[in-house]
Write a protein that holds these residues in place. Structure first.
Motif, PDB file in Angstrom:
ATOM      1  N   THR A   1     -26.776  11.139  26.258  1.00  0.00           N
ATOM      2  CA  THR A   1     -25.624  11.111  25.353  1.00  0.00           C
ATOM      3  C   THR A   1     -24.390  11.480  26.165  1.00  0.00           C
ATOM      4  O   THR A   1     -24.401  12.466  26.900  1.00  0.00           O
ATOM      5  N   TYR A   2     -23.373  10.651  26.057  1.00  0.00           N
ATOM      6  CA  TYR A   2     -22.104  10.970  26.723  1.00  0.00           C
ATOM      7  C   TYR A   2     -21.200  11.667  25.715  1.00  0.00           C
ATOM      8  O   TYR A   2     -21.265  11.383  24.517  1.00  0.00           O
ATOM      9  N   ARG A   3     -20.376  12.534  26.226  1.00  0.00           N
ATOM     10  CA  ARG A   3     -19.325  13.116  25.384  1.00  0.00           C
ATOM     11  C   ARG A   3     -17.993  12.572  25.862  1.00  0.00           C
ATOM     12  O   ARG A   3     -17.657  12.694  27.030  1.00  0.00           O
ATOM     13  N   THR A   4     -17.252  11.960  24.964  1.00  0.00           N
ATOM     14  CA  THR A   4     -15.951  11.431  25.365  1.00  0.00           C
ATOM     15  C   THR A   4     -14.956  12.593  25.416  1.00  0.00           C
ATOM     16  O   THR A   4     -15.252  13.690  24.935  1.00  0.00           O
ATOM     17  N   ARG A   5     -13.794  12.320  25.964  1.00  0.00           N
ATOM     18  CA  ARG A   5     -12.800  13.389  26.107  1.00  0.00           C
ATOM     19  C   ARG A   5     -12.361  13.942  24.754  1.00  0.00           C
ATOM     20  O   ARG A   5     -11.966  15.076  24.634  1.00  0.00           O
TER      21      ARG A   5
ATOM     22  N   VAL B   1     -24.344   7.941  22.077  1.00  0.00           N
ATOM     23  CA  VAL B   1     -25.739   7.909  22.514  1.00  0.00           C
ATOM     24  C   VAL B   1     -25.949   6.603  23.282  1.00  0.00           C
ATOM     25  O   VAL B   1     -25.958   5.527  22.701  1.00  0.00           O
ATOM     26  N   ALA B   2     -26.072   6.703  24.583  1.00  0.00           N
ATOM     27  CA  ALA B   2     -26.188   5.494  25.421  1.00  0.00           C
ATOM     28  C   ALA B   2     -27.644   5.057  25.542  1.00  0.00           C
ATOM     29  O   ALA B   2     -27.940   3.865  25.530  1.00  0.00           O
ATOM     30  N   VAL B   3     -28.539   6.020  25.690  1.00  0.00           N
ATOM     31  CA  VAL B   3     -29.965   5.717  25.845  1.00  0.00           C
ATOM     32  C   VAL B   3     -30.722   6.672  24.934  1.00  0.00           C
ATOM     33  O   VAL B   3     -30.497   7.881  24.981  1.00  0.00           O
TER      34      VAL B   3
ATOM     35  N   GLY C   1     -30.406  -6.780  27.813  1.00  0.00           N
ATOM     36  CA  GLY C   1     -29.814  -6.181  26.621  1.00  0.00           C
ATOM     37  C   GLY C   1     -28.352  -6.556  26.551  1.00  0.00           C
ATOM     38  O   GLY C   1     -27.743  -6.873  27.573  1.00  0.00           O
ATOM     39  N   PRO C   2     -27.787  -6.530  25.341  1.00  0.00           N
ATOM     40  CA  PRO C   2     -26.370  -6.875  25.200  1.00  0.00           C
ATOM     41  C   PRO C   2     -25.483  -5.842  25.910  1.00  0.00           C
ATOM     42  O   PRO C   2     -25.966  -4.769  26.297  1.00  0.00           O
ATOM     43  N   ASN C   3     -24.227  -6.163  26.019  1.00  0.00           N
ATOM     44  CA  ASN C   3     -23.286  -5.203  26.601  1.00  0.00           C
ATOM     45  C   ASN C   3     -23.351  -3.893  25.824  1.00  0.00           C
ATOM     46  O   ASN C   3     -23.414  -3.894  24.605  1.00  0.00           O
ATOM     47  N   GLY C   4     -23.367  -2.808  26.564  1.00  0.00           N
ATOM     48  CA  GLY C   4     -23.344  -1.494  25.909  1.00  0.00           C
ATOM     49  C   GLY C   4     -24.691  -1.017  25.416  1.00  0.00           C
ATOM     50  O   GLY C   4     -24.780   0.000  24.726  1.00  0.00           O
ATOM     51  N   SER C   5     -25.783  -1.719  25.775  1.00  0.00           N
ATOM     52  CA  SER C   5     -27.093  -1.314  25.248  1.00  0.00           C
ATOM     53  C   SER C   5     -27.753  -0.228  26.088  1.00  0.00           C
ATOM     54  O   SER C   5     -28.827   0.253  25.730  1.00  0.00           O
ATOM     55  N   GLY C   6     -27.143   0.153  27.189  1.00  0.00           N
ATOM     56  CA  GLY C   6     -27.651   1.283  27.959  1.00  0.00           C
ATOM     57  C   GLY C   6     -28.323   0.915  29.278  1.00  0.00           C
ATOM     58  O   GLY C   6     -28.953   1.765  29.912  1.00  0.00           O
TER      59      GLY C   6
ATOM     60  N   THR D   1     -26.965   0.014  32.320  1.00  0.00           N
ATOM     61  CA  THR D   1     -26.367   0.664  33.490  1.00  0.00           C
ATOM     62  C   THR D   1     -26.672   2.158  33.490  1.00  0.00           C
ATOM     63  O   THR D   1     -27.020   2.741  34.530  1.00  0.00           O
ATOM     64  N   THR D   2     -26.578   2.776  32.322  1.00  0.00           N
ATOM     65  CA  THR D   2     -26.858   4.214  32.243  1.00  0.00           C
ATOM     66  C   THR D   2     -28.307   4.490  32.662  1.00  0.00           C
ATOM     67  O   THR D   2     -28.576   5.432  33.420  1.00  0.00           O
ATOM     68  N   SER D   3     -29.246   3.653  32.201  1.00  0.00           N
ATOM     69  CA  SER D   3     -30.658   3.848  32.567  1.00  0.00           C
ATOM     70  C   SER D   3     -30.841   3.728  34.077  1.00  0.00           C
ATOM     71  O   SER D   3     -31.529   4.545  34.705  1.00  0.00           O
TER      72      SER D   3
HETATM   73  N1  LIG Z   1     -19.088   7.634  31.277  1.00  0.00           N
HETATM   74  C1  LIG Z   1     -19.204   7.315  29.991  1.00  0.00           C
HETATM   75  N2  LIG Z   1     -18.587   8.038  29.025  1.00  0.00           N
HETATM   76  C2  LIG Z   1     -18.714   7.722  27.719  1.00  0.00           C
HETATM   77  N3  LIG Z   1     -19.450   6.682  27.257  1.00  0.00           N
HETATM   78  C3  LIG Z   1     -20.074   5.914  28.167  1.00  0.00           C
HETATM   79  C4  LIG Z   1     -19.982   6.180  29.572  1.00  0.00           C
HETATM   80  N4  LIG Z   1     -20.716   5.237  30.232  1.00  0.00           N
HETATM   81  C5  LIG Z   1     -21.228   4.420  29.279  1.00  0.00           C
HETATM   82  N5  LIG Z   1     -20.854   4.822  28.038  1.00  0.00           N
HETATM   83  C6  LIG Z   1     -21.241   4.211  26.759  1.00  0.00           C
HETATM   84  O1  LIG Z   1     -22.658   4.221  26.685  1.00  0.00           O
HETATM   85  C7  LIG Z   1     -23.142   3.017  26.100  1.00  0.00           C
HETATM   86  C8  LIG Z   1     -24.094   2.329  27.071  1.00  0.00           C
HETATM   87  O2  LIG Z   1     -23.330   1.863  28.192  1.00  0.00           O
HETATM   88  P1  LIG Z   1     -23.995   1.175  29.474  1.00  0.00           P
HETATM   89  O3  LIG Z   1     -22.897   0.865  30.423  1.00  0.00           O
HETATM   90  O4  LIG Z   1     -25.134   1.980  29.957  1.00  0.00           O
HETATM   91  O5  LIG Z   1     -24.570  -0.166  28.834  1.00  0.00           O
HETATM   92  P2  LIG Z   1     -24.898  -1.553  29.519  1.00  0.00           P
HETATM   93  O6  LIG Z   1     -26.064  -2.101  28.757  1.00  0.00           O
HETATM   94  O7  LIG Z   1     -25.048  -1.400  30.975  1.00  0.00           O
HETATM   95  O8  LIG Z   1     -23.624  -2.394  29.176  1.00  0.00           O
HETATM   96  P3  LIG Z   1     -22.732  -3.328  30.116  1.00  0.00           P
HETATM   97  O9  LIG Z   1     -23.544  -4.571  30.305  1.00  0.00           O
HETATM   98  O10 LIG Z   1     -21.522  -3.543  29.262  1.00  0.00           O
HETATM   99  O11 LIG Z   1     -22.465  -2.551  31.359  1.00  0.00           O
HETATM  100  C9  LIG Z   1     -21.917   2.211  25.735  1.00  0.00           C
HETATM  101  O12 LIG Z   1     -21.613   2.484  24.391  1.00  0.00           O
HETATM  102  C10 LIG Z   1     -20.848   2.756  26.655  1.00  0.00           C
HETATM  103  O13 LIG Z   1     -19.575   2.624  26.069  1.00  0.00           O
END
Ligand SMILES: Nc1ncnc2c1ncn2[C@@H]1O[C@H](COP(=O)(O)OP(=O)(O)OP(=O)(O)O)[C@@H](O)[C@H]1O
Length: 337
Positions: A14-18, A24-26, A43-48, A50-52
């Motif tokens: 879970t990320y915390r924004t400013r 909840v990313a993953v 997965g679609p954009n924003g599905s997590g 990159t975070t994973s």
């Molecule tokens: N540093 C961060 N701070 C806050 N929220 C974040 C941060 N990085 C990612 N997120 C949020 O976490 C969620 C998952 O993002 P992530 O980049 O992992 O997805 P993704 O599947 O790789 O998408 P994309 O294809 O767009 O890169 C999104 O809602 C994104 O906005």
């Protein structure tokens, strides 16, 4: 575990924004990537995705869950396996005025790889002939392949590419695809994340589809597309109502769309015509509907309320429940937590 290059259980971030908002990313990701071959992480954009990937590489700390790379728990034992992993998560910096070869030689020296390796990785990425040219003359696709060549210098067993074809033209996409395929065929494990399904379908041996940070389906491309072996057929028939009654009574799922009926669940398309003919109902036209990964993806992610794509093909497919069932994801979807 030994035959898995990557495994995660209950991975959360879970990320915390400013402004103090939580994103909840993953959320509880269970991912298994077998050793050898290309695995599409979809997965679609924003599905997590990159975070994973960043959590696996020790670049972001997980809130919960366990992860292994080649059976070693990470991040605890990352130093023991990191030499087996090559990743492109951001575009590496190359010197524009130096040739591709020179850039790789500098890198090889910096990481202690033998210079003989440079020629090999240029060949592996089909850059051999252009190796002498300056980096700044390269197309985007060639620049991306040079980045792949750089990760190959230390002969990694696992390559992780996050959206490697972003911004490339069709020719560039094809080149990257061919490079990934040949790496997989050499026995290396390639994890490639993408939201562009058509691309991955052609190159992946196995796939995992995620939505809102959770696994929705996984397995070989064939399994995910329709592992039950059941057919979907589209048929034209005069008496749609009678045909629907006969087929539904046989336990098949029937849906009318315009002049056609879509029938799911038959072991074979011929079963459909036989059941109808037994009741003196004769089909005017029958077409087996081939599912593709894109359709499965669109349906799975639509269930998650993610709107992964446009109108697409999703409306004419009815294979999703099977794919979802394989991961048991139906119980957890739509929570919007
Ligand atoms: N540093 C961060 N701070 C806050 N929220 C974040 C941060 N990085 C990612 N997120 C949020 O976490 C969620 C998952 O993002 P992530 O980049 O992992 O997805 P993704 O599947 O790789 O998408 P994309 O294809 O767009 O890169 C999104 O809602 C994104 O906005």
């Amino acid at each position: 575990m030994a035959d898995l290059a990557i495994s995660t259980r209950g991975l959360r971030k879970t990320y915390r924004t400013r402004r103090g908002k939580q994103v909840v990313a993953v959320q509880g990701l269970d991912l298994d990537v077998p050793v050898g071959g290309v695995h599409g992480f979809l997965g679609p954009n924003g599905s997590g995705k990159t975070t994973s990937i960043r959590m696996l590489l020790g670049l972001v700390r997980a809130d919960a869950g366990v992860m292994t790379l080649f059976g070693r728990p990470v991040p605890e034992q990352l130093p023991a396996v990191v030499s087996r992993v090559g990743a492109i998560v951001e575009s590496p910096k190359f010197f524009p005025a130096f040739s591709g070869r020179k850039n790789l030689e500098l890198l090889a020296d910096a990481i202690g790889a033998p210079r003989t390796r440079v020629g090999e990785v240029l060949d592996e990425t089909s850059l051999g002939e252009r190796g002498k040219d300056r980096f700044k003359t390269y197309s985007l696709g060639m620049k991306q392949r040079l980045a792949i060549a750089a990760t190959l210098l230390k002969k990694p067993d696992l390559l992780i590419f996050d959206e490697p074809t972003n911004g490339l033209d069709p020719a560039g996409i094809r080149e990257i695809r061919e490079t990934m395929r040949s790496l997989g065929e050499q026995g290396r494990t390639v994890l490639v994340s993408s939201h562009i399904l058509a691309e991955v379908e052609q190159v992946a041996d196995t796939v995992s589809i995620i939505g809102q940070g959770r696994l929705l389906a996984s397995g070989s491309v064939a399994e995910v597309i329709g592992g039950t072996g059941k057919a979907t057929v589209k048929l034209a028939i005069d008496d749609q109502a009678a045909a629907t009654a006969v087929l539904a009574a046989a336990g098949l799922t029937v849906r009318a769309e315009g002049n056609y009926l879509f029938v799911d669940g038959a072991e074979h398309p011929a079963d459909v015509t036989r059941r109808l003919a037994d009741q003196r109902l004769y089909v005017a036209e029958l077409v087996p509907v081939r599912a593709d990964l894109e359709s499965v993806f669109l349906e799975l992610t639509a269930d998650e309320g993610l709107g992964a794509g446009g109108p697409g093909l999703a409306g004419s497919q009815a294979i999703t429940p099977d794919a979802v069932r394989r991961t048991g994801a139906t119980e957890t979807t739509g929570g919007g937590q």
